[in-house]
Write a protein that holds these residues in place. Structure first.
Motif, short mmCIF file in Angstrom:
data_model
loop_
_atom_site.label_atom_id
_atom_site.label_comp_id
_atom_site.label_asym_id
_atom_site.label_seq_id
_atom_site.Cartn_x
_atom_site.Cartn_y
_atom_site.Cartn_z
N ALA A 1 0.85 -1.17 0.01
CA ALA A 1 -0.06 -0.12 0.11
C ALA A 1 0.66 1.28 -0.05
O ALA A 1 1.61 1.36 1.05
CB ALA A 1 -0.93 0.11 1.39
N GLU A 2 0.83 2.04 -0.91
CA GLU A 2 1.42 3.19 -1.31
C GLU A 2 0.88 4.51 -0.46
O GLU A 2 1.50 5.27 0.30
CB GLU A 2 1.58 3.62 -2.56
N THR A 3 -0.44 4.24 -0.16
CA THR A 3 -1.03 5.38 0.47
C THR A 3 -2.27 4.81 1.22
O THR A 3 -2.55 3.55 1.07
CB THR A 3 -1.73 6.32 -0.35
N SER A 4 -2.76 5.35 2.37
CA SER A 4 -3.65 4.78 3.46
C SER A 4 -5.10 5.43 2.56
O SER A 4 -4.95 6.22 2.00
CB SER A 4 -3.67 5.46 4.69
N GLY A 5 -6.04 4.35 2.88
CA GLY A 5 -7.38 4.69 2.46
C GLY A 5 -8.11 3.34 2.02
O GLY A 5 -7.63 2.22 2.38
N THR A 6 -9.14 3.76 1.50
CA THR A 6 -10.08 2.54 0.92
C THR A 6 -9.60 1.90 -0.38
O THR A 6 -9.05 2.91 -1.34
CB THR A 6 -11.52 2.93 0.76
N ALA A 7 -9.30 0.66 -0.67
CA ALA A 7 -9.15 0.22 -1.72
C ALA A 7 -10.09 -0.85 -1.99
O ALA A 7 -10.75 -1.39 -1.28
CB ALA A 7 -7.62 -0.62 -1.92
N TYR A 8 -10.35 -1.19 -3.35
CA TYR A 8 -11.37 -2.00 -3.79
C TYR A 8 -10.53 -3.54 -4.56
O TYR A 8 -10.04 -3.42 -5.50
CB TYR A 8 -12.13 -1.72 -4.77
N LEU A 9 -10.57 -4.54 -3.68
CA LEU A 9 -9.92 -5.67 -4.15
C LEU A 9 -10.68 -6.59 -4.73
O LEU A 9 -11.88 -6.88 -4.23
CB LEU A 9 -9.14 -6.27 -2.81
N CYS A 10 -10.30 -7.32 -5.66
CA CYS A 10 -10.99 -8.17 -6.50
C CYS A 10 -11.44 -9.44 -5.68
O CYS A 10 -10.92 -9.94 -5.08
CB CYS A 10 -10.35 -8.75 -7.80
N GLY A 11 -13.07 -9.65 -6.05
CA GLY A 11 -13.63 -10.86 -5.34
C GLY A 11 -14.00 -11.86 -6.23
O GLY A 11 -14.02 -12.97 -5.97
N CYS A 12 -14.13 -11.65 -7.67
CA CYS A 12 -14.24 -12.53 -8.57
C CYS A 12 -13.29 -13.30 -9.13
O CYS A 12 -13.44 -14.37 -9.61
CB CYS A 12 -15.02 -11.86 -9.90
#
Length: 79
Positions: free
Chosen positions: A52-63
């Protein structure tokens, strides 16, 4: 195992902390989605390290079909 198991029909919104490493489950078998719990052993799949380069919300693949692992690229809408 030839193809990963589809763990979710949508991405996982997760809070990441800058400077930390995270290991995304690429096989879809982890009970700790979207992160690896070692369930891939013997499947031919390996977790994907994400720094993680930055803090915050990321959307990681689920499919598990993304071409930008571990980040969601919208593939769940086509598969």
């Amino acid at each position: 195992m030839e193809s990963p198991k589809r763990a979710s029909d949508t991405p996982y919104a997760v809070e990441l902390e800058a400077g930390k490493d995270y290991y995304w489950c690429s096989c879809g078998l982890s009970n700790n989605q979207p992160f690896c719990d070692g369930s891939h052993k013997g499947t031919g799949f390996n977790p994907v390290k994400h720094h993680a380069e930055t803090s915050g919300t990321a959307y990681l693949c689920g499919c598990k079909a993304t071409q930008k692992a571990p980040l969601c690229d919208g593939s769940h809408k086509q598969t």
